[in-house]
Design an enzyme around this catalytic site. Structure first.
Site, PDB file in Angstrom:
ATOM      1  N   ASP A 181      50.443  21.544  49.938  1.00 60.56           N
ATOM      2  CA  ASP A 181      51.792  21.141  49.541  1.00 60.56           C
ATOM      3  C   ASP A 181      52.720  20.979  50.731  1.00 60.56           C
ATOM      4  O   ASP A 181      52.877  21.876  51.554  1.00 60.56           O
ATOM      5  CB  ASP A 181      52.390  22.161  48.572  1.00 60.56           C
ATOM      6  CG  ASP A 181      51.698  22.141  47.227  1.00 60.56           C
ATOM      7  OD1 ASP A 181      51.408  21.040  46.731  1.00 60.56           O
ATOM      8  OD2 ASP A 181      51.447  23.216  46.671  1.00 60.56           O
ATOM      9  N   ASP A 203      47.958  23.437  55.002  1.00 57.35           N
ATOM     10  CA  ASP A 203      48.464  23.625  53.645  1.00 57.35           C
ATOM     11  C   ASP A 203      48.457  22.297  52.904  1.00 57.35           C
ATOM     12  O   ASP A 203      48.676  21.244  53.499  1.00 57.35           O
ATOM     13  CB  ASP A 203      49.878  24.199  53.693  1.00 57.35           C
ATOM     14  CG  ASP A 203      50.365  24.697  52.342  1.00 57.35           C
ATOM     15  OD1 ASP A 203      49.562  24.782  51.393  1.00 57.35           O
ATOM     16  OD2 ASP A 203      51.558  25.016  52.230  1.00 57.35           O
TER      17      ASP A 203
END
Length: 119
Positions: free
Chosen positions: A14, A12
């Site tokens: 973020d 991911d």
């Protein structure tokens, strides 16, 4: 598995490789003249840790062109991802469509940081 026989690992963007919270906390302080710590927002979304009258504006920065372009790399992401990249094919995932304006900026962030993050 990839053509080179390595497994694929999705990472991911973020809060795994890009420290969006750090930028949002700096932005909050710039906008309101008061600091919020990570401890103050621990376990909550930033919008849920601020007074109700500020929630809309706190979220609005995510829809500003350019906001996601210069988010700092997460502390320790570089060495960890470099190590993982030796064993896995790394692909980056993001929920950018929650804030479609950020998609181009996240792409530019990846262009700038992918090599320094993964080696």
């Amino acid at each position: 598995m990839t053509a080179r026989g390595r497994k694929v690992l999705a990472v991911d963007l973020d809060e795994v490789s890009a420290d969006t919270v750090a930028k949002r906390l700096r932005r909050y302080e710039a906008d309101y003249g008061e600091a919020l710590s990570r401890a103050a927002i621990h376990g909550r979304q930033l919008r849920d840790a601020v007074p109700p009258g500020r929630r809309v504006q706190v979220e609005a920065c995510l829809d500003e062109p350019g906001f996601s372009r210069d988010v700092p790399v997460m502390a320790d992401a570089r060495p960890v991802l470099r190590d993982l990249a030796e064993r896995f094919e790394i692909i980056f995932a993001t929920s950018a469509m929650d804030h479609p304006v950020s998609l181009h900026d996240r792409y530019l962030w990846l262009l700038k940081n992918q090599r320094t993050v993964c080696g």
